[in-house]
Write an enzyme that holds these catalytic residues in place. Structure first.
Site, short mmCIF file in Angstrom:
data_model
loop_
_atom_site.label_atom_id
_atom_site.label_comp_id
_atom_site.label_asym_id
_atom_site.label_seq_id
_atom_site.Cartn_x
_atom_site.Cartn_y
_atom_site.Cartn_z
CG HIS A 18 -6.62 -5.28 1.42
ND1 HIS A 18 -6.13 -6.24 2.29
CD2 HIS A 18 -7.79 -4.82 1.95
CE1 HIS A 18 -6.98 -6.36 3.32
NE2 HIS A 18 -7.98 -5.52 3.14
CG ASP A 47 -5.17 -10.05 2.83
OD1 ASP A 47 -4.86 -10.51 1.71
OD2 ASP A 47 -4.89 -8.89 3.20
CG ASP A 83 -2.89 -8.35 0.37
OD1 ASP A 83 -2.19 -8.68 1.34
OD2 ASP A 83 -3.93 -7.66 0.48
CG HIS A 113 -2.01 -1.02 1.17
ND1 HIS A 113 -2.86 -1.15 0.10
CD2 HIS A 113 -2.36 -1.98 2.07
CE1 HIS A 113 -3.69 -2.17 0.33
NE2 HIS A 113 -3.41 -2.69 1.52
ZN LIG Z 1 -4.28 -7.21 2.36
#
Ligand SMILES: [Zn+2]
Length: 308
Positions: free
Chosen positions: A164, A245, A162, A125
């Site tokens: 996200h 995740d 991931d 991120h």
């Molecule tokens: Zn994540």
């Protein structure tokens, strides 16, 4: 050749507030599962100290200085709404970067076919100028640029499963066609980026997944979008932003993958690494917040890497 594993006790000393999902127990759970004799052949190496100058491969100096100045001498300091620093966080971040860069050295020197970097904090991120979403600097992006600068890699692919979207990696490589960024992720979900029409210089391939997506749709996205892009790009190195995740037990998202899906996806990337990259594959831990789901998914991922 072997699969190498980098980790370091400093990664347990990056402390987050009570109840924060990105916690030291994540690495303890991974360590426990990899203690099994099935992983006896893993080439375990303590992560080296990183070279701080390599952060500048992906982030400007004033931003790096700002993050460093925010590290507290005691207690915790808030970096963004979800991102907290403790006194040892700088050392942990630098060591994570050192481990990923050393992994790149290893696969180019032929010391390992592939490497898993079990580090925290995660990195995907972190944008050029922004620390966010538990991330300070973008470890995978720095490693990609490191491969180009130190080993003459012309094309590096970063594959991010991931749950996200890796907004940071997308931001860093947005106008850089020498790096392919492919991501599968839940949408809508934090951080809100990752739509199909975000394509950068034609080097960004986003495969958003609706909440409640399971194995079949995930594998289809991989087969129809990620793998053809990799074949077309023919990378000299594949870096995996390996978050776990998207596992069905994870509390932060609603994708329903199992350990078998991570085993399968790993195998698919290894086939592409064999075809294009001399087997060179470096995998860097990102998210994964259910300790059981995380540990057993890492076991499936590393177990597949070891099968060569
Ligand atoms: Zn994540």
């Amino acid at each position: 050749m072997a699969t190498r594993l980098y980790t370091h006790p400093i990664f347990l000393e990056h402390i987050t507030p009570p109840g924060h999902p990105e916690r030291p127990d994540r690495l303890r759970a991974i360590e426990r599962v990899l203690d099994d004799e099935a992983f006896a052949a893993l080439d375990r190496v303590e992560a080296p100290q990183g070279d701080e100058a390599t952060i500048l491969y992906a982030h400007p100096a004033d931003f790096v200085a700002r993050v460093r100045a925010a590290i507290p001498d005691e207690g915790l300091a808030r970096i963004d709404a979800d991102t907290t620093a403790s006194p040892k966080s700088w050392q942990a971040v630098i060591t994570a970067i050192g481990a990923a860069n050393a992994a790149v050295d290893d696969v180019f020197a032929g010391r390992a076919d592939n490497v898993f970097v079990a580090a925290r904090p995660p990195g995907h991120h972190a944008e050029k100028n922004t620390a966010m979403g538990f991330c300070f600097f973008n470890t995978a992006a720095i490693a990609a640029r490191y491969a180009q600068k130190k080993h003459g890699a012309e094309r590096v692919a970063v594959v991010d499963w991931d749950v996200h979207h890796g907004n940071g990696t997308q931001d860093i490589f947005w106008d850089d066609p020498s790096v392919l960024y492919c991501s599968t992720h839940q949408m809508p979900l934090y951080p809100g980026t990752g739509a199909k029409n975000e394509t950068g210089a034609g080097n960004i391939v986003n495969a958003p997944l609706a909440p409640q997506t399971g194995s079949e749709v995930f594998r289809d996205a991989f087969l129809s979008r990620v793998l053809p892009a990799l074949d077309n790009f023919a990378p000299d190195l594949i870096i995996v932003s390996a978050g776990f995740d998207a596992h069905h037990r994870d509390p932060l998202a609603e994708i329903n993958l199992t350990e078998d899906d991570f085993d399968w996806a790993t195998g698919q990337l290894m086939q592409r690494a064999a075809r294009h990259s001399g087997n060179r594959l470096v995998s860097v831990l990102e998210g994964g917040y259910d300790l059981h789901g995380l540990a057993f998914s890492v076991a499936a991922h590393v177990g597949r890497l070891m099968k060569g």
